[in-house]
Enzyme design. Sequence first.
Site, PDB file in Angstrom:
ATOM      1  N   LYS A   1      -7.074  27.907 -49.371  1.00 42.73           N
ATOM      2  CA  LYS A   1      -5.935  28.627 -49.970  1.00 42.73           C
ATOM      3  C   LYS A   1      -4.970  29.047 -48.870  1.00 42.73           C
ATOM      4  CE  LYS A   1      -3.515  30.656 -53.133  1.00 42.73           C
ATOM      5  NZ  LYS A   1      -2.758  29.841 -54.085  1.00 42.73           N
TER       6      LYS A   1
ATOM      7  N   SER B   1      16.519  14.900 -41.087  1.00 40.52           N
ATOM      8  CA  SER B   1      15.350  15.346 -41.842  1.00 40.52           C
ATOM      9  C   SER B   1      15.683  15.386 -43.343  1.00 40.52           C
ATOM     10  CB  SER B   1      14.880  16.706 -41.316  1.00 40.52           C
ATOM     11  OG  SER B   1      13.569  16.981 -41.755  1.00 40.52           O
TER      12      SER B   1
END
Length: 338
Positions: A221, A169
Site C-alpha cells: 500500500k 515527457s
Amino acid sequence: MEFLYEYGMFLAKAITIVVAVVAVIIVVLASTVKHKSDKGELRITNLSEELEDLKHSLKEELLTKKQFKAYEKQLKADEKAKEKAEEEAVKGKVFVLDFKGSIDAAEVASLREEISAILTIAEKGDEVVVNVESGGGMVHGYGLASSQLDRLRQAEIPLTVCVDKVAASGGYMMACVANKVYAAPFAIVGSIGVVAQLPNFNRLLKKHEIDYEQHTAGDFKRTLTVFGENTDEGRQKFQQELEETHELFKGFVSKYRPELDLAKVATGEHWYGQQAIELGLIDAISTSDDVLMALAGDRDVYKLRYQVRKKLADKIAHSASLSVNAIFNRLMEKNRPL
C-alpha cells in the site's frame, strides 16, 4: 451638548444603514460570482481576419495613396473571386488550441471543453492545430490530456501539434498523438522516461527521538515513505512500478509513431528540434506562426479558448501572488551582483 448627542445618534444610524446596504451588496455579489464560477465561456477568435486586418493596415501605412487605391481595387476583385470559389467548393476550417501545461496538467479541464466543442461542429475537411508547451508532470494528468487529443484522431479529424518551446515527457506524450508534429529548431522534445523522487526525514526524526507510525493493509500500500524507514523491498517495488509505467509510456508512443526506434529515443533523454527530426520524433522544423500563416492563406483559421470563470477569492489570491512575485523580482534585481 444636546446637538452633539443628536448628531452622534444620526451618525450612528447612518453608519448602520450604510453597513447594512454594503452587506446586502456583498451577499448579492458573492452569490453571483459563485453562480458564474460553475460555468465557463468559449472564446472564438478569427485569426484569418486578424491577419488580413494587419496586412491591410500595413499596406495603408506603407503604400502611396495611388498604390493603396489600386491595392483596394484588386482586393475587392479577389474577394469576389473568393466568394465565387467558396460557393463552388466547401472550404475546411482550422481550429487552433493552446495547451500550456502545469505539473498536474490541470489545463486539461479547458482542453476537454474545447475539444468537445470542436467535435460538435467539425465537418469533413476541417483540421485542428494544438500548440503544446509543457515539460511534463503527473502521469494520470497527461494521460488524460493525451486521451483528449486522441478523441480527435478517433473522429478522423486531422490533428497537428506545434512545439515552439518544449514538449517533453508528458508534453511529448500529447504531441505524439498528432498526425503531424512541428517543432522550432531549438524546441526541446522527447524525454520519454519516468522519474520520481522524495526526501526521507527518518534519521532526523530518530535523532530528535520523534516516533513515526504508519499502518497499512496490503504489503505494498506504501512502498517508500517520507518519514518512515524505507526498506530494500519497498525500494525494489517502487522501481518496478516506475519500469512498468515506462513500458506503458513506450507502448503509447509506439502506437502513434510506430517507426520510432524506441531503444534509441525512450532513454529519458531530450533533444532539440533539429536533432529530433533526425530521430523521427517530429515531422518538420517550423514555428507555429509559420504553420498558421500558411493555413490562413486559403482557409479560415479560428482560435478557441475555454476559460473557466474564477471565484472572487481566487482572483484576489492570484492578484496577491502576482504582487508578491513582482516585489520579490524587484528585490532580486536590486541585489543582483554586477
